[in-house]
Design an enzyme around this catalytic site. Structure first.
Site, mmCIF file in Angstrom:
data_model
loop_
_atom_site.group_PDB
_atom_site.id
_atom_site.type_symbol
_atom_site.label_atom_id
_atom_site.label_comp_id
_atom_site.label_asym_id
_atom_site.label_seq_id
_atom_site.Cartn_x
_atom_site.Cartn_y
_atom_site.Cartn_z
ATOM 1 N N HIS A 62 7.176 3.196 13.573
ATOM 2 C CA HIS A 62 8.003 3.097 12.484
ATOM 3 C C HIS A 62 7.966 1.530 12.115
ATOM 4 C CE1 HIS A 62 9.540 7.014 13.336
ATOM 5 N NE2 HIS A 62 9.369 6.621 14.662
ATOM 6 N N SER A 73 -3.117 -21.140 -3.507
ATOM 7 C CA SER A 73 -2.438 -21.012 -4.786
ATOM 8 C C SER A 73 -2.419 -21.938 -5.712
ATOM 9 C CB SER A 73 -0.805 -20.383 -4.399
ATOM 10 O OG SER A 73 -0.101 -20.637 -5.565
ATOM 11 N N LYS A 76 0.215 -22.211 0.505
ATOM 12 C CA LYS A 76 -0.133 -20.873 0.630
ATOM 13 C C LYS A 76 -1.272 -20.755 1.123
ATOM 14 C CE LYS A 76 2.050 -17.556 -2.038
ATOM 15 N NZ LYS A 76 2.546 -16.389 -1.346
ATOM 16 N N GLU A 116 -6.059 -7.686 1.393
ATOM 17 C CA GLU A 116 -5.361 -7.055 0.272
ATOM 18 C C GLU A 116 -6.537 -6.184 -0.581
ATOM 19 O OE1 GLU A 116 -3.160 -10.982 -0.667
ATOM 20 O OE2 GLU A 116 -2.164 -9.286 -1.825
#
Ligand code: ARG
Length: 461
Positions: free
Chosen positions: A157, A278, A284, A291
């Site tokens: 979980h 970024s 970043k 992704e």
């Protein structure tokens, strides 16, 4: 005016829209190698059977070689008016060698031709995915070897459950990708029958030798039913479904990488060449490749759905609907190939923050099960009672804002009087993972044995 391949009975050519909806050349030109391979095998068989002359065969072979060279170097005049790769190749062959080109299509139809070309392409693609999956497994094995004993929190979980090792986690994916490889090789074994000779749908009256063309194209045997042969695309459905399952596995690993890279987890760092910055936030390091691996599975499942929905309800035998099979299949394999390559790059280049993983593994009362097991082993409590006692101890620790290992012996004994100081020895994460020695468990020695087994298996013959 009329089409040079089938225009005999037509007075007018197609409308522009007819041509646009009918043409598949922009997609199926990728089948050119397979098309030429299939034509060569067919022509050789025709000559061996005395159906065409050896002079015709020689002309056809020379012509096909020139066609291949033109496509390879980019000078081939692809034409939408000629619909697809099969007619483009044959029309150009006719320009190059003249009349013998017209004999190549004896005892053949585009229906068995395209079924053959497409099977050859899908077969090669499946074998390529198998090899790329093996590369990814090797990258995971490398990390597993380095981190067979690196303790990290195991989750259920996404809540801290019990400590595991990072090597064990990597090896979980090695197992998944092994099954993915089996699915691709199963698909190859099942699809490996040669369609050539089924002709349009009914077979042919020419004395062809289907065993010869099957052998020339490295198929196990010819297909047994001509109607099935030109109608069936389940080989593509099966291959794309193997691709979808594999991409689904990749998306899960991708999701974990995204989570592990966050400042909050900080378990791993992706290498520079698999990170992006970024334009506004200088700090970043974004895991874009992970992704996108997480996302690509969507289009692959979409391709699988598209294929099945296109095929459902089609009557035997060939229908033009089936021309739509290639775009989705190519798309699925292109996407999976990118994912496999990117994932192998990320996995082999990632660095692991062992200190962070270990610290996180100790939080969240991750050794509570070890405490309960100690109560069972040392005090002979039934596991359910031990679970209860441990739960009460977790509640005390929670109230005090400390970990189980930081409770005093008095705290322990306030819940169960027979608990002895020895209990603290099972509350460390190292003790926890080292004790999980059951077959398939996370003990570092187990993990090392699994790594050795896989390295042996992957050596190949
Ligand atoms: N381009 C077609 C396809 O991909 C080739 C087969 C065409 N056959 C036919 N009878 N029109 O399906």
């Amino acid at each position: 005016t009329g089409n040079q391949m089938w225009g005999g009975r037509f007075a007018a050519g197609p409308s522009a829209i007819m041509e646009a909806i009918n043409a598949s050349i922009d997609v199926d030109r990728r089948l050119w190698r397979e098309d030429i391979m299939g034509s060569r095998a067919h022509a050789r068989m025709l000559a061996a059977q005395g159906i065409i002359s050896s002079d015709d065969l020689a002309a056809i072979e020379t012509g096909l070689e020139q066609v291949a060279a033109e496509i390879e170097e980019g000078s081939f005049p692809f034409s939408a008016a000629l619909e697809d790769i099969h007619m483009n190749v044959e029309a150009r062959l006719k320009e190059i060698i003249g009349e013998p080109a017209g004999r190549l299509h004896t005892a053949r139809s585009r229906n068995d031709q395209v079924a053959t070309d497409f099977r050859l392409w899908v077969r090669t693609a499946c074998l390529r995915m198998d090899a790329l999956l093996a590369d990814l497994q090797k990258a995971l094995l490398g990390q597993a070897e380095r981190h067979a004993a690196t303790v990290m929190p195991g989750f259920t979980h996404l809540q801290t459950a019990q400590p595991v090792t990072f090597g064990h986690h990597c090896m979980a994916y090695v197992e998944m990708f092994a099954r993915d490889r089996q699915r691709f090789t199963d698909a190859v074994n099942r699809m490996n029958e040669c369609p050539l000779g089924a002709a349009a749908l009914a077979g042919t009256s020419f004395p062809i030798d289907r065993d010869a063309t099957a052998a020339a194209l490295a198929f196990d045997r010819p297909t047994a039913n001509s109607l099935d042969t030109v109608s069936a695309r389940d080989f593509a459905v099966e291959a794309v479904s193997a691709a979808a399952i594999s991409a689904m596995h990749i998306s899960r690993l991708a999701e974990e990488i995204v989570i592990w890279c966050t400042a909050q987890f900080n378990f791993i760092r992706l290498p520079d060449d698999y990170s992006t910055g970024s334009s506004i936030m200088p700090q970043k390091r974004n895991p874009d490749a992970a992704e996108l691996c997480r996302a690509k599975v969507a289009r692959i499942i979409g391709d699988l759905n598209g294929l099945m929905i296109m095929l459902k309800g089609l009557p035997l035998a060939y229908s033009k609907d089936m021309q739509e099979d290639k775009e989705q299949t190519f798309d699925a394999f292109d996407a999976l190939e990118l994912c496999l390559r990117a994932m192998a790059g990320m996995v082999s280049g990632m660095s692991v923050n062992e200190a962070r993983m270990r610290a996180a593994a100790g939080h969240g009362f991750s050794t509570a099960t070890d405490l309960a097991d100690w109560l069972v082993r040392e005090l002979n409590l039934p596991f359910r009672d031990a679970h209860h006692v441990t739960g009460a101890l977790v509640a005390i620790a929670e109230e005090k804002g400390c970990d189980l290992a930081e409770l005093s012996l008095d705290d322990m004994q306030s819940v169960h009087g027979e608990i002895a100081a020895d209990v603290f020895s099972v509350l460390t994460v190292d003790h926890s993972v080292a004790s999980r020695t059951s077959y398939g468990g996370t003990a570092p020695d187990n993990v090392r044995a699994q790594i050795a087994r896989w390295k042996e298996l992957m050596k190949g013959p």
